[in-house]
Write an enzyme that holds these catalytic residues in place. Structure first.
Site, mmCIF file in Angstrom:
data_model
loop_
_atom_site.group_PDB
_atom_site.id
_atom_site.type_symbol
_atom_site.label_atom_id
_atom_site.label_comp_id
_atom_site.label_asym_id
_atom_site.label_seq_id
_atom_site.Cartn_x
_atom_site.Cartn_y
_atom_site.Cartn_z
ATOM 1 N N LYS A 103 25.422 34.814 31.169
ATOM 2 C CA LYS A 103 25.381 35.925 30.205
ATOM 3 C C LYS A 103 25.833 35.493 28.801
ATOM 4 O O LYS A 103 25.315 35.988 27.802
ATOM 5 C CB LYS A 103 26.250 37.083 30.698
ATOM 6 C CG LYS A 103 25.651 37.819 31.900
ATOM 7 C CD LYS A 103 26.488 39.036 32.249
ATOM 8 C CE LYS A 103 25.973 39.690 33.520
ATOM 9 N NZ LYS A 103 26.729 40.895 33.866
ATOM 10 N N GLY A 115 41.106 43.091 34.694
ATOM 11 C CA GLY A 115 40.149 41.987 34.578
ATOM 12 C C GLY A 115 39.818 41.710 33.130
ATOM 13 O O GLY A 115 39.895 42.616 32.278
ATOM 14 N N ALA A 116 39.483 40.457 32.840
ATOM 15 C CA ALA A 116 39.165 40.082 31.456
ATOM 16 C C ALA A 116 38.002 39.102 31.430
ATOM 17 O O ALA A 116 37.855 38.315 30.492
ATOM 18 C CB ALA A 116 40.398 39.482 30.784
ATOM 19 N N GLY A 117 37.159 39.146 32.443
ATOM 20 C CA GLY A 117 35.973 38.280 32.483
ATOM 21 C C GLY A 117 34.799 38.954 31.793
ATOM 22 O O GLY A 117 34.962 39.911 31.018
ATOM 23 N N ASP A 146 25.569 46.760 30.708
ATOM 24 C CA ASP A 146 26.620 47.015 31.707
ATOM 25 C C ASP A 146 27.487 48.231 31.338
ATOM 26 O O ASP A 146 27.823 49.041 32.207
ATOM 27 C CB ASP A 146 27.533 45.787 31.863
ATOM 28 C CG ASP A 146 26.895 44.698 32.714
ATOM 29 O OD1 ASP A 146 25.936 44.998 33.463
ATOM 30 O OD2 ASP A 146 27.349 43.536 32.640
HETATM 31 P P1 NDP Z 1 34.210 36.578 35.823
HETATM 32 O O1 NDP Z 1 34.184 35.387 36.692
HETATM 33 O O2 NDP Z 1 33.779 36.482 34.401
HETATM 34 O O3 NDP Z 1 35.726 37.155 35.815
HETATM 35 C C1 NDP Z 1 36.440 37.317 37.012
HETATM 36 C C2 NDP Z 1 37.672 38.160 36.761
HETATM 37 O O4 NDP Z 1 38.296 38.426 38.011
HETATM 38 C C3 NDP Z 1 38.730 37.502 35.873
HETATM 39 O O5 NDP Z 1 39.385 38.503 35.136
HETATM 40 C C4 NDP Z 1 39.657 36.862 36.938
HETATM 41 O O6 NDP Z 1 40.969 36.667 36.471
HETATM 42 C C5 NDP Z 1 39.659 37.972 37.962
HETATM 43 N N1 NDP Z 1 40.025 37.566 39.328
HETATM 44 C C6 NDP Z 1 39.325 36.774 40.171
HETATM 45 N N2 NDP Z 1 39.956 36.700 41.365
HETATM 46 C C7 NDP Z 1 41.074 37.464 41.271
HETATM 47 C C8 NDP Z 1 42.112 37.790 42.167
HETATM 48 N N3 NDP Z 1 42.154 37.312 43.407
HETATM 49 N N4 NDP Z 1 43.109 38.628 41.747
HETATM 50 C C9 NDP Z 1 43.073 39.131 40.503
HETATM 51 N N5 NDP Z 1 42.102 38.849 39.596
HETATM 52 C C10 NDP Z 1 41.117 38.035 39.983
HETATM 53 O O7 NDP Z 1 33.381 37.682 36.616
HETATM 54 P P2 NDP Z 1 32.664 38.978 35.991
HETATM 55 O O8 NDP Z 1 33.587 39.574 35.005
HETATM 56 O O9 NDP Z 1 31.291 38.650 35.577
HETATM 57 O O10 NDP Z 1 32.537 39.926 37.288
HETATM 58 C C11 NDP Z 1 33.671 40.577 37.849
HETATM 59 C C12 NDP Z 1 33.202 41.451 39.002
HETATM 60 O O11 NDP Z 1 32.437 42.547 38.522
HETATM 61 C C13 NDP Z 1 32.320 40.690 39.974
HETATM 62 O O12 NDP Z 1 32.764 40.995 41.269
HETATM 63 C C14 NDP Z 1 30.938 41.229 39.739
HETATM 64 O O13 NDP Z 1 30.164 41.248 40.917
HETATM 65 C C15 NDP Z 1 31.246 42.655 39.277
HETATM 66 N N6 NDP Z 1 30.179 43.180 38.410
HETATM 67 C C16 NDP Z 1 29.530 44.328 38.823
HETATM 68 C C17 NDP Z 1 28.543 44.873 38.045
HETATM 69 C C18 NDP Z 1 27.849 46.107 38.520
HETATM 70 O O14 NDP Z 1 26.812 46.457 37.947
HETATM 71 N N7 NDP Z 1 28.374 46.797 39.521
HETATM 72 C C19 NDP Z 1 28.129 44.286 36.757
HETATM 73 C C20 NDP Z 1 28.888 43.090 36.403
HETATM 74 C C21 NDP Z 1 29.860 42.573 37.226
HETATM 75 P P3 NDP Z 1 41.367 35.281 35.693
HETATM 76 O O15 NDP Z 1 40.889 35.468 34.282
HETATM 77 O O16 NDP Z 1 42.849 35.224 35.794
HETATM 78 O O17 NDP Z 1 40.669 34.166 36.417
#
Ligand code: NDP
Length: 284
Positions: free
Chosen positions: A71, A132-134, A108
């Protein structure tokens, strides 16, 4: 399969991409609106995203959805062809060609807000905790602020990343700066009307380890993840007193509906497609 000349060709590009539900959703929208289309899966090499996109459009492709991990690369590829939403999000999930140039948008946030509205909840005036901050968190921040939330706190496992998002927001939308705060997962203190899990913690079978958050009466807990059973976060939220819980299947269908509208100029009805997908996912 042989397409008729009027068949529009779409795909979702990602790596991996084979579990995507986007083909089923868009083909259902196509049947619903009478627009002939074919929607495929395009698995791109990790180091060949730009080539994959170029090839798709050079062969007459009409539109692409973009998923993990491309993305942000899609955002960079669009140059000046970004919508305001995509520019603010720093990420693109919808691509198309217009006037010879690549265009990109991020749907989104629209998808999330439409699905929250479906729960009968208005974001305006609400206190929102975003976990979350991804990429997913980034895509929904600005739409939540523009929808008029009263407060927005971003908490993340890596606190620095949450702070980075806040800094990005402050730089882009100074008028909202006073509403936004950031911290680590264990600094979620406060009473919240809407708590959104935008982490991928459910993939590891766990809820994010937030601490200090209280659910206001009737509060909504929303998990962007979805599945046939309530996610660990939604189970945790119910036990902690959330009045409503919802998973992200509705967001998925709504973001697709917005992309479909951008590409085809016709707005499909997400409701029946969501209901069908939900019952299929639950094996009914
Ligand atoms: P990213 O990989 O960019 O970010 C992942 C995030 O999850 C980070 O903030 C990470 O924290 C955190 N994280 C991962 N594992 C853990 C854990 N065990 N405990 C706490 N925090 C955790 O992923 P995305 O942001 O792209 O996606 C996040 C979720 O959202 C996914 O599951 C995806 O499927 C879902 N999604 C759903 C959509 C929908 O239409 N329903 C659309 C887009 C996404 P850290 O920064 O510390 O690593």
């Amino acid at each position: 399969m042989n397409d008729s000349p009027s068949t529009r060709r779409f795909a979702v590009v990602g790596n991996p991409v084979k579990h995507s539900r986007s083909p089923a959703i868009h083909e259902a929208f196509g049947r619903q609106t009478g627009i002939p289309l074919r929607y495929g899966l395009l698995e791109s090499p990790l180091d060949g995203f730009a080539r994959s996109v170029d090839g798709f459009f050079a062969e007459g492709g009409w539109g692409l959805n973009v998923t993990v991990p491309f993305k942000e690369e899609a955002h960079a590829l669009c140059g000046t062809g970004l919508s305001e939403r995509a520019r603010l999000a720093g990420a693109v999930n919808t691509l198309w060609m217009q006037d010879g140039g690549l265009r990109g948008c991020n749907t989104d946030g629209v998808g999330l807000l439409a699905d929250i509205a479906r729960q009968g909840i208005d974001v305006a005036g609400k206190r929102v905790l975003l976990i979350g901050a991804g990429g997913a968190a980034k895509g929904v921040l600005f739409p939540l602020l523009e929808a008029g939330c009263a407060r927005l706190r971003i908490v993340n496992r890596s606190a620095g990343r949450a702070q980075g998002l806040k800094d990005h927001l402050d730089a882009q939308l100074a008028e909202h700066a006073g509403k936004v705060s950031a911290g680590a997962l264990d600094r979620a203190e406060g009473e919240w009307d809407i708590v959104i899990n935008a982490t991928s913690s459910s993939l590891a079978g766990e809820a994010p380890a937030i601490a200090g958050a209280r659910y206001a009466p009737g509060a909504l807990a929303y998990d962007m993840m979805y599945g046939p059973h309530p996610t660990p976060f939604l189970v945790q939220a119910r036990a902690a007193g959330a009045g409503h819980v919802a998973d992200g299947l509705g967001m998925l269908v709504e973001q697709a509906a917005e992309a479909f509208f951008i590409w085809n100029g016709v707005r499909p009805d997400a409701g029946p497609v969501l209901a069908h997908l939900r019952s299929r996912m639950q094996g009914r």
